[in-house]
Design an enzyme around this catalytic site. Sequence first.
Site, PDB file in Angstrom:
ATOM      1  N   SER A  63      36.585  32.432  60.750  1.00  0.00           N
ATOM      2  CA  SER A  63      37.111  32.841  59.450  1.00  0.00           C
ATOM      3  C   SER A  63      36.372  34.091  58.981  1.00  0.00           C
ATOM      4  O   SER A  63      35.442  34.575  59.623  1.00  0.00           O
ATOM      5  CB  SER A  63      36.947  31.702  58.452  1.00  0.00           C
ATOM      6  OG  SER A  63      37.729  30.584  58.827  1.00  0.00           O
ATOM      7  N   HIS A 226      32.734  41.454  63.114  1.00  0.00           N
ATOM      8  CA  HIS A 226      31.845  40.366  62.730  1.00  0.00           C
ATOM      9  C   HIS A 226      30.532  40.896  62.175  1.00  0.00           C
ATOM     10  O   HIS A 226      29.533  40.186  62.136  1.00  0.00           O
ATOM     11  CB  HIS A 226      31.570  39.455  63.928  1.00  0.00           C
ATOM     12  CG  HIS A 226      32.812  38.892  64.531  1.00  0.00           C
ATOM     13  ND1 HIS A 226      33.412  39.451  65.640  1.00  0.00           N
ATOM     14  CD2 HIS A 226      33.583  37.849  64.170  1.00  0.00           C
ATOM     15  CE1 HIS A 226      34.490  38.765  65.935  1.00  0.00           C
ATOM     16  NE2 HIS A 226      34.622  37.788  65.058  1.00  0.00           N
ATOM     17  N   SER A 456      45.869  61.969  28.476  1.00  0.00           N
ATOM     18  CA  SER A 456      45.503  63.293  27.977  1.00  0.00           C
ATOM     19  C   SER A 456      46.601  64.312  28.256  1.00  0.00           C
ATOM     20  O   SER A 456      46.959  65.126  27.385  1.00  0.00           O
ATOM     21  CB  SER A 456      44.197  63.758  28.619  1.00  0.00           C
ATOM     22  OG  SER A 456      43.129  62.922  28.264  1.00  0.00           O
ATOM     23  N   ASP A 570      33.645  60.681  21.175  1.00  0.00           N
ATOM     24  CA  ASP A 570      34.905  60.560  21.913  1.00  0.00           C
ATOM     25  C   ASP A 570      35.127  61.823  22.743  1.00  0.00           C
ATOM     26  O   ASP A 570      35.143  62.936  22.194  1.00  0.00           O
ATOM     27  CB  ASP A 570      36.073  60.367  20.951  1.00  0.00           C
ATOM     28  CG  ASP A 570      37.386  60.258  21.702  1.00  0.00           C
ATOM     29  OD1 ASP A 570      37.598  59.235  22.365  1.00  0.00           O
ATOM     30  OD2 ASP A 570      38.186  61.223  21.647  1.00  0.00           O
ATOM     31  N   GLY A 572      37.756  63.031  24.249  1.00  0.00           N
ATOM     32  CA  GLY A 572      38.974  63.761  23.920  1.00  0.00           C
ATOM     33  C   GLY A 572      38.823  64.597  22.677  1.00  0.00           C
ATOM     34  O   GLY A 572      39.303  65.743  22.600  1.00  0.00           O
TER      35      GLY A 572
END
Length: 594
Positions: A63, A226, A456, A570, A572
């Site tokens: 597995s 592996h 934006s 901020d 922006g």
Amino acid sequence: MAFQGKKLINDPNNVVTEYIEGLVETYPGLQYLDGFPEVKVVLRADVSSETHDKVAVISGGGSGHEPAQAGYVGEGMLTAAICGDVFASPPADSILAGIRAVTGPMGCLLIVTNYTGDRLNFGLAAEQAKAEGYKVETVIVGDDCALPPRRGIIGRRGLVGTILVNKVAGAAAAAGLSLADVAAEAKRASEVIGTMGVALSVCTLPGLVTSDRLGPEKIELGLGIHGEPGAAVADLQPVDVIISHVLQQILSTETGYVPITRGNRVVLMVNGLGATPVMELMIAAGKAVPKLQLEHGLAVDRVYTGSFMTSLDMAGFSITIMKSDESILQRLDAATKAPYWPVAVDGNRPPAKIPIPMPLSRSAKSDESLRRPLKLTQQGYLLEMAVESASNAIIGLTDDLNDWDAKVGDGDCGSTMYKGATAILDDMKKHFPLNDAAETIGEIGSSIRRVMGGTSGIIYVIMCKAASARLKAYSLADITAKRWAEALEAAITAVSKYGGASAGYRTLLDALIPAAEVLKERLDAGDDPVTAFVLSSEAAVAGAESTKHMQAQAGRSSYVSEDLLASAPDPGAMAAAYWYRAAALAVKDNYKVV
């Protein structure tokens, strides 16, 4: 430095059984044998040895490679999958239990990856099953092309090419072929497959520490799935270079691993190793196809891209090339209910790209209207200086914007704004009709729209559209400072209308709204336009800096805690303030020389 790997698990010893339980809960067509923890076998819920009248196709192994192999259990593919512990071959008793559970009178085919443990355990189980009267055939898959041919009993490792063999065999069995014929088709498929992998990181086993074997700028070529070291360690290169090397290795005439030559048809599989984003896998696939076609002269019949056989959380990918013909394609295209086979892939391939149905804004306008004027008017010259300074201010602020955005958003504000700024500068040299303010603002929006993605980009496009429309209401001679103030107010109104933000929401409007208010106030008071513009730019900067003390109510920052928001303004708003301030100072510096 090695460190404990982070996993979403309970007891590391139970990861395989709990994985199987979740798998069968997710897919009702699957079930498992009640033999945990020793026997871990996933099988089709509609098959039993008493009723199954077709050849059973069984595969398995350690597995940690999910979805392989249990994810390929289903009608048209595997009848059962035998799961070992993580990276450990399943014991012969588990394999034998799977054979007994699904094998009817037609017999069963065991598809085994070429690892010593798998060969021994599947081989022992096959011999025991034959002794019990079952008809059993075995096909060993070794598709690794990373290592040079070796002498002796050590062969090529079994990798993700096994999944294609599973599909061919499963389709042949579903078609009702005999055991001998199903085994022959699987063996033929296994002989025309080559695979090579590239790792960017080493996988971490549940409960163990993460290895630091690979450095930050290194990759491993020809890895084992592996966690074992690959064939070579190399410097990280662009994916184009990596793919060229991998394809050359697989198709090498010196090793002769795969009987593929120019003019042949092939199937391509691009396989993620567990932690590789789909975006990167698709980039690899998009680069591999034309290289196969143009550099190696091969026709690519099918492309399978995804994570088919992984190595836990390893970052990287492998490429598999399989020689194809109509019989192979028929098996690959045959219907299956296996949950992880890519059912959307078939042979109907329309053109990869088609023309954009709507013309771009520039193509719809005359060349004359979108040509830089040979001579600039006073307003045209000031507009050029303002746009150039504003764009350069954004370019110079790129890293700061990214840093601020990394604290309160997704970290790309500067990079996004940089794209818009550089596009504006490039387009202004050729296309901007600078003597026409309304058209120029509209073209700034077109430049942004072409290159700036995300929120934006669309915000600035909306602003430009609204400002341009407002200016178009006046003749060129009537565009005064007050008209520019109206255009700014129109841009702010449009963004607020469609984005939902207003003053105090911690957005770019917290820079532009104070600027617009001061600009209108000073112009109404009789200040000269340049002074009013500069004073309004100071208000923009102050407004942007004040966002550090605001709780975000819009955008990605609204999901960030107040403590983190207080660490940065901020981005922006800061971007808007800086370009606005730069434009104002440019007008101030150049107004008298016009």
